[in-house]
Design an enzyme around this catalytic site. Structure first.
Site, PDB file in Angstrom:
ATOM      1  N   TYR A  14     -16.753 -40.539   3.328  1.00 24.63           N
ATOM      2  CA  TYR A  14     -15.595 -40.643   4.209  1.00 24.63           C
ATOM      3  C   TYR A  14     -14.559 -41.544   3.540  1.00 24.63           C
ATOM      4  O   TYR A  14     -14.872 -42.302   2.619  1.00 24.63           O
ATOM      5  CB  TYR A  14     -15.975 -41.168   5.598  1.00 24.63           C
ATOM      6  CG  TYR A  14     -16.274 -42.650   5.662  1.00 24.63           C
ATOM      7  CD1 TYR A  14     -17.561 -43.127   5.513  1.00 24.63           C
ATOM      8  CD2 TYR A  14     -15.248 -43.576   5.857  1.00 24.63           C
ATOM      9  CE1 TYR A  14     -17.832 -44.485   5.558  1.00 24.63           C
ATOM     10  CE2 TYR A  14     -15.507 -44.939   5.915  1.00 24.63           C
ATOM     11  CZ  TYR A  14     -16.808 -45.386   5.763  1.00 24.63           C
ATOM     12  OH  TYR A  14     -17.068 -46.732   5.818  1.00 24.63           O
ATOM     13  N   CYS A  15     -13.321 -41.451   4.026  1.00 21.36           N
ATOM     14  CA  CYS A  15     -12.259 -42.341   3.535  1.00 21.36           C
ATOM     15  C   CYS A  15     -11.402 -42.709   4.740  1.00 21.36           C
ATOM     16  O   CYS A  15     -11.914 -42.850   5.847  1.00 21.36           O
ATOM     17  CB  CYS A  15     -11.455 -41.659   2.428  1.00 21.36           C
ATOM     18  SG  CYS A  15     -10.622 -40.144   2.937  1.00 21.36           S
ATOM     19  N   ALA A  16     -10.092 -42.890   4.537  1.00 20.77           N
ATOM     20  CA  ALA A  16      -9.238 -43.307   5.645  1.00 20.77           C
ATOM     21  C   ALA A  16      -8.974 -42.142   6.588  1.00 20.77           C
ATOM     22  O   ALA A  16      -9.245 -42.229   7.794  1.00 20.77           O
ATOM     23  CB  ALA A  16      -7.926 -43.872   5.117  1.00 20.77           C
ATOM     24  N   GLY A  27      -9.346 -38.577   5.315  1.00 17.05           N
ATOM     25  CA  GLY A  27     -10.022 -37.343   4.910  1.00 17.05           C
ATOM     26  C   GLY A  27      -9.597 -36.745   3.579  1.00 17.05           C
ATOM     27  O   GLY A  27     -10.218 -35.795   3.114  1.00 17.05           O
ATOM     28  N   ILE A  80     -12.282 -42.475   8.696  1.00 18.64           N
ATOM     29  CA  ILE A  80     -12.625 -43.592   9.571  1.00 18.64           C
ATOM     30  C   ILE A  80     -11.564 -43.783  10.661  1.00 18.64           C
ATOM     31  O   ILE A  80     -11.845 -44.383  11.708  1.00 18.64           O
ATOM     32  CB  ILE A  80     -12.802 -44.893   8.746  1.00 18.64           C
ATOM     33  CG1 ILE A  80     -13.469 -45.980   9.577  1.00 18.64           C
ATOM     34  CG2 ILE A  80     -11.490 -45.355   8.165  1.00 18.64           C
ATOM     35  CD1 ILE A  80     -13.798 -47.245   8.798  1.00 18.64           C
TER      36      ILE A  80
END
Lengths: 74, 156
Positions: free
Chosen positions: B89-91, B93, B118
């Site tokens: 995951y990241c900020a 997507g 996230i």
């Protein structure tokens, strides 16, 4: 700096002050982000002229979205 | 009934049974997942990987996640078990989409990508900003009398 923010910064000069913070390289950048409760980048925090926080926008914004948020500060 | 028809029926029944078993097991299909899927994978013991920068990770991250920035992922993941489930995951997507593609090309069999990152996670967070500033109460900043827009960004 994203072209959208660059454009709007020029357009709103003298109306809204733009403060662009690189959370990795700017001195105290991560601390300022933390003070505002910013957990993700990019994020945009909008303050009124009195310093009160008006909005927190998370993620990439379109020019229209940012413009609407800026106009709401006037 | 002809032999071909019998075989077709048997095959059809087998497909249905496999589908039912897969669905009832609760194991998500590799690919894009949502928060509920991530919770199930956490229970399964999946490796949860935050591919954002170290500064972003320090600010807040999904509880139990490890930080491997996208730029380091190929080198670090080379030593991981390729049959075990991995969630990235990241900020929002974008980086996790790249990370998922990278892991798949490295031969990882079960790669999951948290859609929306996230930013849309509604579960437990860990990290410095997990206890965020109260909404609407700004910290003390130097004022010029003009409204202010802060943009927080990184170069990645």
């Amino acid at each position: 700096m994203a072209p959208v923010v660059d454009r709007l910064k020029t357009e709103y000069e003298g109306v809204v002050e733009f403060r662009l913070i690189n959370v990795e390289t700017d001195a105290e950048g991560a601390q300022i982000a933390n003070d505002f409760g910013v957990q993700y980048v990019p994020s945009f925090v909008l303050l009124g002229g009195d310093g009160a926080q008006r909005d927190l926008l998370v993620g990439e914004m379109t020019e229209e979205q940012l413009r609407a948020a800026l106009d709401a500060l006037k | 009934m002809k032999r071909a028809q019998v075989l077709a029926v048997v095959f059809g029944v087998a497909v249905v049974i496999v589908a039912i078993v897969a669905l009832s097991s609760g194991t998500p299909t590799p690919g894009l997942i949502d928060n509920g899927d991530l919770s199930r994978l956490q229970e399964e013991g999946a490796r949860i990987v935050d591919v954002r920068t170290a500064a972003e990770f320090t600010g807040a991250h999904i509880e139990g996640a490890e930080n491997v920035p996208l730029s380091d992922l190929a080198a670090v993941a080379d030593g991981w078990d390729r049959t075990a489930p991995v969630v990235v995951y990241c900020a929002v997507g974008d980086r996790s989409d790249s990370a998922a593609g990278m892991l798949q090309s490295m031969g990882f069999e079960r790669v999951y990508d948290l859609g929306g990152g996230i930013a849309q996670w509604d579960g437990a967070l860990a990290g410095g900003a997990a206890a965020a500033t109260d909404a609407g109460v700004a910290p003390q900043v130097a004022l010029s009398g003009l409204p202010i827009l802060y943009e927080f960004y990184t170069d990645w």
